[in-house]
Design a protein around this motif. Structure first.
Motif, PDB file in Angstrom:
ATOM      1  N   ALA A 126      30.231  52.711  39.257  1.00 53.31           N
ATOM      2  CA  ALA A 126      30.002  52.082  37.954  1.00 53.31           C
ATOM      3  C   ALA A 126      29.537  50.636  38.116  1.00 53.31           C
ATOM      4  CB  ALA A 126      31.270  52.139  37.111  1.00 53.31           C
ATOM      5  N   VAL A 127      30.173  49.901  39.031  1.00 51.20           N
ATOM      6  CA  VAL A 127      29.839  48.486  39.215  1.00 51.20           C
ATOM      7  C   VAL A 127      28.456  48.340  39.840  1.00 51.20           C
ATOM      8  CG1 VAL A 127      30.512  46.325  40.302  1.00 51.20           C
ATOM      9  CG2 VAL A 127      32.267  47.841  39.387  1.00 51.20           C
ATOM     10  N   VAL A 128      28.154  49.137  40.845  1.00 47.78           N
ATOM     11  CA  VAL A 128      26.843  49.040  41.487  1.00 47.78           C
ATOM     12  C   VAL A 128      25.738  49.438  40.515  1.00 47.78           C
ATOM     13  CG1 VAL A 128      25.385  49.959  43.335  1.00 47.78           C
ATOM     14  CG2 VAL A 128      27.766  49.346  43.809  1.00 47.78           C
ATOM     15  N   GLU A 129      25.987  50.472  39.709  1.00 45.15           N
ATOM     16  CA  GLU A 129      24.993  50.887  38.712  1.00 45.15           C
ATOM     17  C   GLU A 129      24.722  49.766  37.716  1.00 45.15           C
ATOM     18  OE1 GLU A 129      24.227  54.439  35.397  1.00 45.15           O
ATOM     19  OE2 GLU A 129      26.186  54.235  36.369  1.00 45.15           O
ATOM     20  N   ALA A 130      25.761  48.980  37.402  1.00 45.70           N
ATOM     21  CA  ALA A 130      25.612  47.855  36.475  1.00 45.70           C
ATOM     22  C   ALA A 130      25.126  46.589  37.181  1.00 45.70           C
ATOM     23  CB  ALA A 130      26.948  47.582  35.781  1.00 45.70           C
ATOM     24  N   ASP A 131      24.827  46.690  38.472  1.00 42.77           N
ATOM     25  CA  ASP A 131      24.428  45.556  39.309  1.00 42.77           C
ATOM     26  C   ASP A 131      25.476  44.454  39.263  1.00 42.77           C
ATOM     27  OD1 ASP A 131      22.899  44.122  41.107  1.00 42.77           O
ATOM     28  OD2 ASP A 131      21.712  43.138  39.554  1.00 42.77           O
ATOM     29  N   GLY A 132      26.742  44.873  39.445  1.00 42.81           N
ATOM     30  CA  GLY A 132      27.831  43.918  39.534  1.00 42.81           C
ATOM     31  C   GLY A 132      28.240  43.687  40.982  1.00 42.81           C
ATOM     32  N   VAL A 133      29.307  42.949  41.162  1.00 40.02           N
ATOM     33  CA  VAL A 133      29.828  42.612  42.482  1.00 40.02           C
ATOM     34  C   VAL A 133      31.206  43.239  42.649  1.00 40.02           C
ATOM     35  CG1 VAL A 133      30.684  40.717  43.921  1.00 40.02           C
ATOM     36  CG2 VAL A 133      28.522  40.472  42.695  1.00 40.02           C
ATOM     37  N   VAL A 134      31.436  43.887  43.788  1.00 42.37           N
ATOM     38  CA  VAL A 134      32.713  44.522  44.108  1.00 42.37           C
ATOM     39  C   VAL A 134      33.385  43.743  45.233  1.00 42.37           C
ATOM     40  CG1 VAL A 134      33.826  46.600  44.970  1.00 42.37           C
ATOM     41  CG2 VAL A 134      31.859  46.795  43.450  1.00 42.37           C
ATOM     42  N   ILE A 135      34.626  43.277  45.001  1.00 48.20           N
ATOM     43  CA  ILE A 135      35.379  42.565  46.036  1.00 48.20           C
ATOM     44  C   ILE A 135      36.712  43.283  46.243  1.00 48.20           C
ATOM     45  CG2 ILE A 135      36.434  40.399  46.742  1.00 48.20           C
ATOM     46  CD1 ILE A 135      34.454  38.917  45.002  1.00 48.20           C
ATOM     47  N   PRO A 545      21.574  47.150  49.869  1.00 43.83           N
ATOM     48  CA  PRO A 545      20.324  46.435  49.550  1.00 43.83           C
ATOM     49  C   PRO A 545      20.408  45.596  48.281  1.00 43.83           C
ATOM     50  CG  PRO A 545      20.114  48.786  49.099  1.00 43.83           C
ATOM     51  CD  PRO A 545      21.390  48.618  49.852  1.00 43.83           C
ATOM     52  N   GLY A 546      21.318  45.964  47.360  1.00 49.23           N
ATOM     53  CA  GLY A 546      21.453  45.195  46.131  1.00 49.23           C
ATOM     54  C   GLY A 546      22.394  44.009  46.255  1.00 49.23           C
ATOM     55  N   ASN A 547      23.010  43.826  47.444  1.00 47.55           N
ATOM     56  CA  ASN A 547      23.932  42.706  47.672  1.00 47.55           C
ATOM     57  C   ASN A 547      25.083  42.732  46.664  1.00 47.55           C
ATOM     58  OD1 ASN A 547      24.583  40.565  49.372  1.00 47.55           O
ATOM     59  ND2 ASN A 547      23.628  39.039  48.040  1.00 47.55           N
ATOM     60  N   ASN A 548      25.644  43.935  46.472  1.00 41.45           N
ATOM     61  CA  ASN A 548      26.738  44.121  45.518  1.00 41.45           C
ATOM     62  C   ASN A 548      28.116  44.068  46.169  1.00 41.45           C
ATOM     63  OD1 ASN A 548      24.413  46.393  44.546  1.00 41.45           O
ATOM     64  ND2 ASN A 548      25.120  44.950  42.979  1.00 41.45           N
ATOM     65  N   LEU A 549      28.182  44.256  47.482  1.00 44.83           N
ATOM     66  CA  LEU A 549      29.466  44.392  48.165  1.00 44.83           C
ATOM     67  C   LEU A 549      29.900  43.083  48.813  1.00 44.83           C
ATOM     68  CD1 LEU A 549      28.882  47.880  49.877  1.00 44.83           C
ATOM     69  CD2 LEU A 549      29.647  47.363  47.539  1.00 44.83           C
ATOM     70  N   ASN A 550      30.800  42.383  48.142  1.00 41.85           N
ATOM     71  CA  ASN A 550      31.368  41.115  48.625  1.00 41.85           C
ATOM     72  C   ASN A 550      30.323  40.209  49.266  1.00 41.85           C
ATOM     73  OD1 ASN A 550      33.500  39.337  48.839  1.00 41.85           O
ATOM     74  ND2 ASN A 550      34.339  40.241  50.702  1.00 41.85           N
ATOM     75  N   PRO A 551      29.271  39.880  48.533  1.00 41.38           N
ATOM     76  CA  PRO A 551      28.174  39.085  49.108  1.00 41.38           C
ATOM     77  C   PRO A 551      28.635  37.698  49.560  1.00 41.38           C
ATOM     78  CG  PRO A 551      27.961  39.242  46.716  1.00 41.38           C
ATOM     79  CD  PRO A 551      29.048  40.195  47.107  1.00 41.38           C
ATOM     80  N   GLY A 552      27.895  37.157  50.525  1.00 46.31           N
ATOM     81  CA  GLY A 552      28.158  35.798  51.003  1.00 46.31           C
ATOM     82  C   GLY A 552      29.153  35.694  52.127  1.00 46.31           C
ATOM     83  N   LYS A 553      29.756  36.814  52.532  1.00 48.02           N
ATOM     84  CA  LYS A 553      30.756  36.765  53.588  1.00 48.02           C
ATOM     85  C   LYS A 553      30.136  37.149  54.934  1.00 48.02           C
ATOM     86  CE  LYS A 553      33.407  35.932  50.141  1.00 48.02           C
ATOM     87  NZ  LYS A 553      32.400  36.163  49.093  1.00 48.02           N
ATOM     88  N   ILE A 554      30.647  36.577  55.978  1.00 45.13           N
ATOM     89  CA  ILE A 554      30.266  36.788  57.381  1.00 45.13           C
ATOM     90  C   ILE A 554      28.915  36.156  57.698  1.00 45.13           C
ATOM     91  CG2 ILE A 554      29.875  38.439  59.249  1.00 45.13           C
ATOM     92  CD1 ILE A 554      31.789  40.364  57.871  1.00 45.13           C
ATOM     93  N   ILE A 555      27.844  36.574  57.013  1.00 46.15           N
ATOM     94  CA  ILE A 555      26.528  35.983  57.244  1.00 46.15           C
ATOM     95  C   ILE A 555      26.356  34.766  56.347  1.00 46.15           C
ATOM     96  CG2 ILE A 555      24.046  36.348  57.121  1.00 46.15           C
ATOM     97  CD1 ILE A 555      25.397  37.900  59.331  1.00 46.15           C
ATOM     98  N   HIS A 556      25.974  33.642  56.945  1.00 50.26           N
ATOM     99  CA  HIS A 556      25.889  32.379  56.213  1.00 50.26           C
ATOM    100  C   HIS A 556      24.603  31.661  56.608  1.00 50.26           C
ATOM    101  CE1 HIS A 556      27.228  28.705  54.267  1.00 50.26           C
ATOM    102  NE2 HIS A 556      27.116  28.037  55.381  1.00 50.26           N
TER     103      HIS A 556
END
Length: 568
Positions: A126-135, A545-556
């Protein structure tokens, strides 16, 4: 609050009403004054009040909320301010400093509590379909900024609390394996295992407030990993919800199935999906468990002894040695005894050290743990005793070790106590080959002290060896900066940056078991090379590819020493 799901206080570590106390510890205040120049008995600031915070409103849309409610039920989709703030941060010292001053950053818009893997998958899709972020959210104990949404994130942010997935599902007694849900807290998991005569043996400092899934997602190690291995050794199989699919890795002893997907998931910090359960190694509860205390003339003698123990026939459960200042901290943190026998014993130990012409300002305390049958433990203790003696040390029995065992999970509460009094206290841990271990300690300590001189602040750094391997060891540094001004976070950055850079400059890694998050990611290229970062980046981009899964972590993409949440 959800019944059966534990939740930490919003402004600090652990549960409300539980805090560190210096009462009955007459040596503690003089130790802090000597090391940092701060009188801990001076008046302190009042605790922050939640009602004084300005919590940004949720931007969760009606359509996505309806889908989440449909999947989980109204009671398990929560967007009240307190729940959102609790899930906005981990428990790093920067997290605590910011939340105390009301700098909340990007608070999640909603917190959901799935009951099983099917509900996790429904939330994910549901979150990915809505282009949200999952943490993903376990116990919230993370200290490397792996739980906060990227500042300025314009998409809806959903924190997925796995606290209802808290069961030991089955035990394969013949294989020594257990299938366990990822949201179970350490004590609850061990209670379920031990009721059937088993233990996993994984005990990080955060044990009380961390979960199996969190351990796997951050590549955790525990205090007993010398025997049981770290979480990468313990985890044999797992299940993880990804957008539109579920990864299943069977619990196999070893495989040659190309690059290890299991290894890709371990330490992935939510960038690849949400871990829902795992098959882990478990062991029968040992007949005997004992922690012995030893003293060495200095830290470097203790390092050499631990190195020799690893390379000997002794198979200890843990081997820990503290440097001179940490030894003084341990002794200052002990309660005053009224026992004449204990006082005489303490004086006897001091006289023995003096007779050996030890410098009492340089002594190093060590705790070494043993498990197994009575005969095996007796044999191991004999081997270790000979090695300790060879390196100038001596044993003082199991009394101090038993006290350490009882209090080992209380240390994180000390950070709140320090912050209340204007002391910024944090930790950085690393591994390096034995060849470089002593040099790393000397140069990191020297670099920190020089940094404090440059910024004109009092501070102290101390260290212990916490995990040993065939080729090297983990050294765990604690550092404190006396700064209660508006520059406190900047000066904290100087201290943290100095220590992390010293690691990579002296043959060590950026983190042994705390993970990367955002705090350590600026040093990743120096740690694993630009090509290593390229591989990780392509993995995350390919799966997400949509950067929906806890973006910004590990790669900086920033410069060393600057995270997206650093003070500007």
């Amino acid at each position: 609050m959800i019944e059966g799901v534990k939740q930490q206080k919003w402004w600090g570590w652990g549960e409300e009403g539980h805090a560190y106390s210096a009462e009955g510890k007459p040596k503690f205040a003089p130790f802090v004054l000597k090391m940092t120049g701060l009188d801990i008995n001076a008046p302190i600031k009042p605790a922050p009040k939640f009602e004084d915070l300005t919590v940004p409103p949720s931007i969760l849309g009606d359509e996505l909320r309806a889908k989440l409610v449909d999947a989980l039920g109204e009671g398990y989709v929560q967007d009240d301010d307190l729940t959102r703030v609790v899930h906005a941060f981990g428990k790093g010292v920067r997290d605590l400093m910011r939340v105390r001053r009301g700098d909340l950053g990007r608070v999640p818009d909603v917190v959901v509590y799935p009951a099983d893997e099917a509900q996790v998958a429904a939330v994910m899709d549901a979150v990915v379909e809505a282009d949200g972020v999952v943490i993903p959210f376990g116990g919230g104990s993370n200290i490397v900024a792996a739980l906060e949404a990227v500042p300025g994130e314009s998409r809806p942010v959903v924190s997925v609390n796995l606290g209802r997935l808290n069961k030991v599902l089955e035990i394969d007694e013949q294989s020594g394996l257990a299938r366990i849900q990822a949201g179970v807290f350490g004590p609850d998991m061990e209670e379920q295992l031990q009721a059937k005569g088993w233990t996993m043996g994984h005990h990080p400092d955060s044990f009380v407030w961390s979960t199996l899934g969190g351990w796997i997602a951050t590549r955790s190690s525990g205090m007993q990993s010398d025997k049981y291995g770290d979480i990468a050794d313990i985890t044999r199989g797992l299940r993880m919800v990804m957008p539109g699919q579920i990864l299943e890795l069977r619990p196999l002893p070893s495989t040659s199935s190309g690059p290890s997907v299991r290894e890709m998931v371990i330490g992935s910090e939510g960038r690849l999906g949400i871990i829902t359960e795992a098959w882990v190694n478990v062991h029968r509860i040992p007949e005997v468990r004992e922690i012995q205390a030893y003293f060495f003339p200095d830290y470097y003698a203790g390092l050499k002894a631990c190195e020799e123990i690893v390379h000997s026939d002794a198979k200890v459960m843990m081997a820990r040695v503290s440097d001179a200042i940490e030894t003084q901290y341990i002794m200052a943190n002990g309660k005053e005894t009224k026992s004449k026998v204990k006082k005489l014993a303490s004086k006897g130990i001091q006289k023995l050290m003096e007779s050996k012409k030890w410098d009492l300002e340089q002594i190093a305390m060590s705790f070494i743990g043993f498990e197994g049958s009575a005969n095996d433990v007796r044999y191991q203790k004999g081997l270790v005793g000979k090695i300790v003696k060879k390196h100038g040390g001596f044993g003082v029995g199991s009394g101090p070790g038993a006290l350490y065992d009882q209090k080992k999970y209380d240390t994180p509460y000390l950070r709140d106590y320090m912050l209340d009094r204007g002391l910024v206290c944090d930790v950085s841990e690393t591994t390096t080959p034995w060849r470089h271990a002593a040099d790393l300690h000397r140069k990191t300590t020297k670099a920190f002290n020089e940094a404090m001189e440059r910024i004109g602040k009092r501070g102290v750094v101390f260290c212990h060896l916490s995990h040993s391997y065939h080729s090297g060891a983990c050294q765990y540094f604690t550092f404190v900066v006396n700064d209660d001004t508006e520059t406190a976070e900047r000066n904290y950055d100087v201290a943290k940056r100095t220590i992390q850079q010293s690691f990579v400059d002296h043959h060590a890694t950026i983190s042994h078991h705390h993970g990367v998050g955002e705090e350590h990611s600026p040093w990743l290229e120096q740690d694993i090379s630009p090509a290593g970062v390229f591989i990780q980046r392509k993995l995350f981009e390919g799966v997400d590819p949509g950067n929906n899964l806890n973006p910004g972590k590990i790669i900086h993409d920033g410069e060393p020493g600057i995270t997206s949440n650093s003070p500007r």
